[in-house]
Design a protein around this motif. Structure first.
Motif, PDB file in Angstrom:
ATOM      1  N   LEU A  51       0.832  -1.213   0.000  1.00  0.00           N
ATOM      2  CA  LEU A  51       0.000   0.000   0.000  1.00  0.00           C
ATOM      3  C   LEU A  51       0.866   1.263   0.000  1.00  0.00           C
ATOM      4  CD1 LEU A  51      -2.844  -0.983   2.470  1.00  0.00           C
ATOM      5  CD2 LEU A  51      -3.172  -0.249   0.105  1.00  0.00           C
ATOM      6  N   GLY A  52       1.908   1.286   0.829  1.00  0.00           N
ATOM      7  CA  GLY A  52       2.797   2.443   0.885  1.00  0.00           C
ATOM      8  C   GLY A  52       3.511   2.651  -0.440  1.00  0.00           C
ATOM      9  N   PHE A  53       3.845   1.547  -1.093  1.00  0.00           N
ATOM     10  CA  PHE A  53       4.469   1.644  -2.408  1.00  0.00           C
ATOM     11  C   PHE A  53       3.489   2.271  -3.405  1.00  0.00           C
ATOM     12  CE2 PHE A  53       5.050  -0.200  -6.656  1.00  0.00           C
ATOM     13  CZ  PHE A  53       6.303   0.301  -6.952  1.00  0.00           C
ATOM     14  N   ASP A  60      10.826   8.010   4.242  1.00  0.00           N
ATOM     15  CA  ASP A  60      10.784   9.473   4.363  1.00  0.00           C
ATOM     16  C   ASP A  60       9.358   9.996   4.375  1.00  0.00           C
ATOM     17  OD1 ASP A  60      13.450   9.406   4.407  1.00  0.00           O
ATOM     18  OD2 ASP A  60      13.782  10.239   2.399  1.00  0.00           O
ATOM     19  N   LYS A  61       8.568   9.441   3.469  1.00  0.00           N
ATOM     20  CA  LYS A  61       7.200   9.886   3.324  1.00  0.00           C
ATOM     21  C   LYS A  61       6.383   9.581   4.581  1.00  0.00           C
ATOM     22  CE  LYS A  61       4.175   9.833  -0.385  1.00  0.00           C
ATOM     23  NZ  LYS A  61       3.083  10.135  -0.401  1.00  0.00           N
ATOM     24  N   GLU A  62       6.569   8.366   5.086  1.00  0.00           N
ATOM     25  CA  GLU A  62       5.797   7.981   6.268  1.00  0.00           C
ATOM     26  C   GLU A  62       6.254   8.758   7.497  1.00  0.00           C
ATOM     27  OE1 GLU A  62       5.483   3.746   6.635  1.00  0.00           O
ATOM     28  OE2 GLU A  62       4.105   3.641   4.929  1.00  0.00           O
ATOM     29  N   LYS A  63       7.545   9.087   7.542  1.00  0.00           N
ATOM     30  CA  LYS A  63       8.045   9.886   8.664  1.00  0.00           C
ATOM     31  C   LYS A  63       7.436  11.281   8.635  1.00  0.00           C
ATOM     32  CE  LYS A  63      12.357   8.270  10.525  1.00  0.00           C
ATOM     33  NZ  LYS A  63      13.791   8.442  10.605  1.00  0.00           N
ATOM     34  N   GLU A  64       7.392  11.840   7.435  1.00  0.00           N
ATOM     35  CA  GLU A  64       6.831  13.171   7.256  1.00  0.00           C
ATOM     36  C   GLU A  64       5.373  13.186   7.724  1.00  0.00           C
ATOM     37  OE1 GLU A  64       8.425  15.888   6.516  1.00  0.00           O
ATOM     38  OE2 GLU A  64       6.498  16.936   6.748  1.00  0.00           O
ATOM     39  N   GLU A  65       4.634  12.175   7.283  1.00  0.00           N
ATOM     40  CA  GLU A  65       3.231  12.050   7.683  1.00  0.00           C
ATOM     41  C   GLU A  65       3.114  11.770   9.171  1.00  0.00           C
ATOM     42  OE1 GLU A  65       0.925   9.927   4.029  1.00  0.00           O
ATOM     43  OE2 GLU A  65       0.630   9.175   6.056  1.00  0.00           O
ATOM     44  N   GLY A  66       4.062  10.965   9.669  1.00  0.00           N
ATOM     45  CA  GLY A  66       4.035  10.548  11.073  1.00  0.00           C
ATOM     46  C   GLY A  66       4.220  11.708  12.032  1.00  0.00           C
ATOM     47  N   PHE A 124      10.285   1.577 -14.184  1.00  0.00           N
ATOM     48  CA  PHE A 124       9.822   2.543 -13.186  1.00  0.00           C
ATOM     49  C   PHE A 124      10.430   2.290 -11.805  1.00  0.00           C
ATOM     50  CE2 PHE A 124       7.001   3.911  -9.833  1.00  0.00           C
ATOM     51  CZ  PHE A 124       6.704   5.211 -10.187  1.00  0.00           C
ATOM     52  N   VAL A 125      10.303   1.063 -11.303  1.00  0.00           N
ATOM     53  CA  VAL A 125      10.768   0.763  -9.939  1.00  0.00           C
ATOM     54  C   VAL A 125      12.280   0.966  -9.829  1.00  0.00           C
ATOM     55  CG1 VAL A 125      11.026  -1.083  -8.215  1.00  0.00           C
ATOM     56  CG2 VAL A 125       8.844  -0.762  -9.383  1.00  0.00           C
ATOM     57  N   LYS A 126      13.005   0.447 -10.825  1.00  0.00           N
ATOM     58  CA  LYS A 126      14.466   0.545 -10.828  1.00  0.00           C
ATOM     59  C   LYS A 126      14.914   2.013 -10.884  1.00  0.00           C
ATOM     60  CE  LYS A 126      16.978  -0.861 -14.392  1.00  0.00           C
ATOM     61  NZ  LYS A 126      17.197  -1.817 -15.508  1.00  0.00           N
ATOM     62  N   LYS A 127      14.205   2.788 -11.702  1.00  0.00           N
ATOM     63  CA  LYS A 127      14.615   4.183 -11.925  1.00  0.00           C
ATOM     64  C   LYS A 127      14.271   5.100 -10.761  1.00  0.00           C
ATOM     65  CE  LYS A 127      14.262   5.022 -16.909  1.00  0.00           C
ATOM     66  NZ  LYS A 127      13.224   5.430 -17.851  1.00  0.00           N
ATOM     67  N   TYR A 128      13.087   4.948 -10.192  1.00  0.00           N
ATOM     68  CA  TYR A 128      12.597   5.967  -9.253  1.00  0.00           C
ATOM     69  C   TYR A 128      12.465   5.511  -7.811  1.00  0.00           C
ATOM     70  CZ  TYR A 128      11.289   7.961 -13.724  1.00  0.00           C
ATOM     71  OH  TYR A 128      11.306   8.414 -15.005  1.00  0.00           O
ATOM     72  N   PHE A 129      12.397   4.199  -7.597  1.00  0.00           N
ATOM     73  CA  PHE A 129      12.070   3.754  -6.250  1.00  0.00           C
ATOM     74  C   PHE A 129      13.297   3.355  -5.443  1.00  0.00           C
ATOM     75  CE2 PHE A 129      10.779   0.444  -3.187  1.00  0.00           C
ATOM     76  CZ  PHE A 129       9.969   1.239  -2.401  1.00  0.00           C
ATOM     77  N   SER A 130      13.382   3.830  -4.223  1.00  0.00           N
ATOM     78  CA  SER A 130      14.410   3.339  -3.313  1.00  0.00           C
ATOM     79  C   SER A 130      13.776   3.153  -1.945  1.00  0.00           C
ATOM     80  CB  SER A 130      15.571   4.319  -3.233  1.00  0.00           C
ATOM     81  OG  SER A 130      15.172   5.448  -2.501  1.00  0.00           O
ATOM     82  N   ASN A 131      14.443   2.381  -1.099  1.00  0.00           N
ATOM     83  CA  ASN A 131      13.906   2.080   0.232  1.00  0.00           C
ATOM     84  C   ASN A 131      13.511   3.321   1.004  1.00  0.00           C
ATOM     85  OD1 ASN A 131      14.560  -0.435  -0.460  1.00  0.00           O
ATOM     86  ND2 ASN A 131      16.202  -0.712   1.041  1.00  0.00           N
ATOM     87  N   GLU A 132      14.305   4.390   0.824  1.00  0.00           N
ATOM     88  CA  GLU A 132      14.064   5.599   1.613  1.00  0.00           C
ATOM     89  C   GLU A 132      12.772   6.312   1.220  1.00  0.00           C
ATOM     90  OE1 GLU A 132      17.537   5.695   0.043  1.00  0.00           O
ATOM     91  OE2 GLU A 132      17.783   4.181   1.605  1.00  0.00           O
ATOM     92  N   ASN A 133      12.318   6.115  -0.041  1.00  0.00           N
ATOM     93  CA  ASN A 133      11.130   6.824  -0.507  1.00  0.00           C
ATOM     94  C   ASN A 133       9.966   6.690   0.461  1.00  0.00           C
ATOM     95  OD1 ASN A 133      11.912   5.889  -3.848  1.00  0.00           O
ATOM     96  ND2 ASN A 133      12.084   7.916  -2.958  1.00  0.00           N
ATOM     97  N   ILE A 134       9.691   5.429   0.834  1.00  0.00           N
ATOM     98  CA  ILE A 134       8.541   5.177   1.689  1.00  0.00           C
ATOM     99  C   ILE A 134       8.826   5.649   3.109  1.00  0.00           C
ATOM    100  CG2 ILE A 134       7.206   3.335   2.772  1.00  0.00           C
ATOM    101  CD1 ILE A 134       7.163   1.913   0.164  1.00  0.00           C
TER     102      ILE A 134
END
Lengths: 489, 161
Positions: A418-420, A451-457, A439-449
């Motif tokens: 879901l977070g992805f 960072d986003k969840e921390k910001e929301e958190g 798409f996944v290889k180019k733009y996605f990294s572990n930190e993406n989710i």
């Protein structure tokens, strides 16, 4: 048809039964010991346990499944997707037991199940193909010559392969021989068939597929395209319809090509013709899937056609009740596959108990699943929990609706994609529509989710802080009072 | 450790109390009626808030998303800082199953010496093979499972000497 057995499990079994109930047809579920508490079992009109959890002893046990169908006087068997759905021998056995197999003929399944036979079948229909070999290659020096003519990079593929297994990209001539040897041995061990072929590697491909529907009387239509370029480990995670890159003219040409592919194997029922689209919008035939696809709901949302209902009607020998000109695209649909996987840990399976399970609701929001709160995710099968599908008048509105739906999809106890999905819906590449299978290889990294969840958190933490201060103040004895009191003693 | 603000673990992710400084937070309503939270001019709808003062856990829904927030007080942080609950500093004597699954293969034997990250066994779950690697250097004392066995999450697979 009065009674149909569903030779499958989980969300697709439940989804098929819903259409059967709507049509007034009784449903018979078969289930393994691991699925005894799954909603598809209780939803069915009749349900029979067919064996232990392992698929080979339950959902793949063709003889046992057919016996249950015979004992219960079923008129048809719907195979769903996966398991026995593309098994020509099973289709044959069902037919010879006097039961209708809801799907194409064993002949069609067999042709499209082999990449080489499929290539051979469509040869006379002027279908664009990725430049490459027509037949299996075993002679390595000869293969190297052909690869040189096609031009690097090239792709080596197992003839019996699928799902990304047995595929190798060769960037330059000097690594060709070693890669070819490994590809052959991989194909042998994975599929028991070492046949491989080589083709040009399209470096920025988009995965576009066309839904087709054919009756037993030679009528065929296509229900437009789906784009499935957002993939991880060569498997789809996000799908949409229509595709941003496909215009009216391209749609008509791809649709026509897909119908020709279906005709080349006398196809009957619903099927999907997969194409690769390159940067210059050239499309190439990849393969045909001779079953209902996981991602079929996006097509249902934009066309209003119930594909399972159509499968049953075709199986009953009916003539299609609409023509190509009657079909229109209405709005935009997106699907997110909710897998029990940890996107921050290489999409590895995350298994456990679902302590909380709450699905989003609302107009244009559809969840296909077969889970309830408190259920354990079985370890024996594919880790897909559900499909979250949204439909809205425009693509932008559909993305907004998906983001809202993801937020209110509350799952606790396991990690999910879901977070992805939220990351995808918020990424510039996806929003612009300009993305490909990398798409996944180019733009996605572990930190993406993270960072986003921390910001929301931070919002949640700020709330916790305020509430903590308020509530803990209530139970604390004020210090000043206490010290005054002790002085007086 | 001259820290006197709480830290928070929100849905499993740590958020330092210091990062909340300077936020302008306003709250309307109470636990029973639901809250309207305003942070720097943006408002959020909060529902089903439940604060457990003993466990120091708050659960709530913010704009329909479910959150579980663990409150780590300065006192708690001090204990952690002193290393009393620092598990990672301890010697790992067991290898546990990170997920339920089937033991597909065992690559080591009892009494064998292994190095860090050496593959110990393969656990099959959801049609995928996951390699369990050694968390340390050492000698294997006991293998607690057999090949083809089905194991639960956190089941002890291997013991070290």
């Amino acid at each position: 048809m009065k009674k149909i057995l569903i030779a499958n499990r989980g969300e697709i079994a439940l989804r098929i039964m819903r259409s059967l109930r709507k049509m007034g047809i009784e449903s018979v579920a078969v289930y393994s010991e691991a699925d005894i508490n799954s909603p598809f079992v209780s939803y069915a009109d009749y349900a029979f346990c067919i064996g232990p959890p392992a698929s080979s002893e339950s959902y793949l046990n063709a003889a046992h499944i057919i016996q249950v169908a015979l004992d219960n006087n079923c008129d048809g068997i719907h195979p769903g997707y996966g398991f026995l759905s593309e098994n020509a021998v099973f289709a044959e056995q069902v037919t010879s037991a006097g039961i209708k197999f809801i799907g194409p003929s064993p002949h069609s399944i067999r042709i499209m199940g082999s990449k080489l036979d499929a290539k051979d079948a469509v040869k006379n229909y002027d279908i664009p193909m990725v430049p490459g070999t027509d037949t299996a290659i075993t002679d390595i020096p000869e293969a190297k010559n052909i690869a040189g003519t096609i031009g690097y990079p090239i792709l080596i593929k197992a003839s019996a392969g699928g799902g990304g297994k047995g595929m190798r990209i060769v960037e330059s001539e000097d690594e060709f021989i070693s890669q070819m040897e490994r590809a052959i041995s991989e194909a042998e061990s994975a599929f028991g068939d070492g046949a491989v072929f080589i083709e040009k590697y399209i470096s920025s491909p988009r995965h576009i597929e066309i839904q087709v529907l054919c009756d037993a009387h030679g009528n065929a239509v296509h229900l437009f395209e789906r784009e499935c370029s957002v993939q991880r480990r060569h498997q789809k995670v996000v799908e949409e319809a229509p595709a941003t890159v496909v215009d009216k003219d391209l749609r008509a040409r791809m649709g026509e090509a897909a119908i020709k592919v279906a005709k080349s194997c006398n196809y009957e029922g619903v099927g999907t013709v997969e194409f690769l689209l390159d940067e210059d919008k050239n499309f190439y035939f990849l393969e045909m899937n001779t079953r209902l696809q996981v991602e079929h709901p996006v097509t249902e949302m934009i066309t209003g056609v119930d594909l399972v209902e159509q499968q049953i009607k075709v199986a009953r020998g009916e003539i299609l009740d609409f023509q190509q000109k009657d079909l229109n695209i209405s709005g935009h649909a997106l699907e997110l596959r909710v897998y029990a996987e940890d996107p921050e840990n290489n999409f590895l399976p995350s298994i456990g108990r679902m302590d909380k399970y709450e699905i989003p609701k609302g107009e244009g929001v559809r969840v296909d699943d077969s889970f309830k709160e408190g259920m354990q995710i079985p370890i024996y099968y594919d880790p897909m929990i559900a499909k979250l599908i949204v439909h809205a008048p425009t693509r932008d509105l559909a993305i907004q609706k998906m983001r809202k739906a993801i937020r209110s999809y509350n799952i606790k106890g396991i990690k999910t994609t879901l977070g992805f999905g939220d990351f995808v819906m918020d990424s510039d590449a996806f929003i612009s529509g300009n993305y490909d299978t990398h798409f996944v290889k180019k733009y996605f990294s572990n930190e993406n989710i993270a960072d986003k969840e921390k910001e929301e958190g931070r919002v949640a933490a700020a709330f916790a802080q305020l509430l903590w201060e308020q509530e803990s103040a209530k139970i604390r004895v004020p210090k000043s009072t206490q010290s005054n009191w002790s002085k007086q003693n | 450790m001259e820290n006197n603000t709480n830290n928070y673990i929100v849905n499993g992710r740590e958020i330092e109390g210091e990062s909340l400084e300077g936020l302008h937070v306003q709250l309307k309503g109470d636990l029973s009626t639901g809250h309207l939270l305003n942070i720097d001019g943006k408002s959020y709808q909060i529902k089903e808030a439940k604060l457990d003062l003993d466990q120091k856990i708050l659960s709530c829904k913010i704009d329909s998303k479910y959150y579980e927030i663990e409150i780590i007080t300065p006192f708690h942080q001090m204990i952690q800082g002193m290393g009393f609950s620092d598990v990672s500093a301890m010697e790992v004597n067991e290898v546990k199953a990170p997920m339920p699954g089937l033991v597909f293969d065992i690559m080591v034997a009892e009494g064998q010496e292994v190095t860090l990250d050496e593959p110990l066994m393969i656990l099959e779950a959801m049609k995928m093979e996951n390699i369990i690697k050694s968390p340390r250097e050492g000698t294997i004392k006991k293998i607690k499972v057999n090949k083809t066995a089905s194991v639960e999450k956190n089941a002890v697979l291997i013991e070290f000497e």
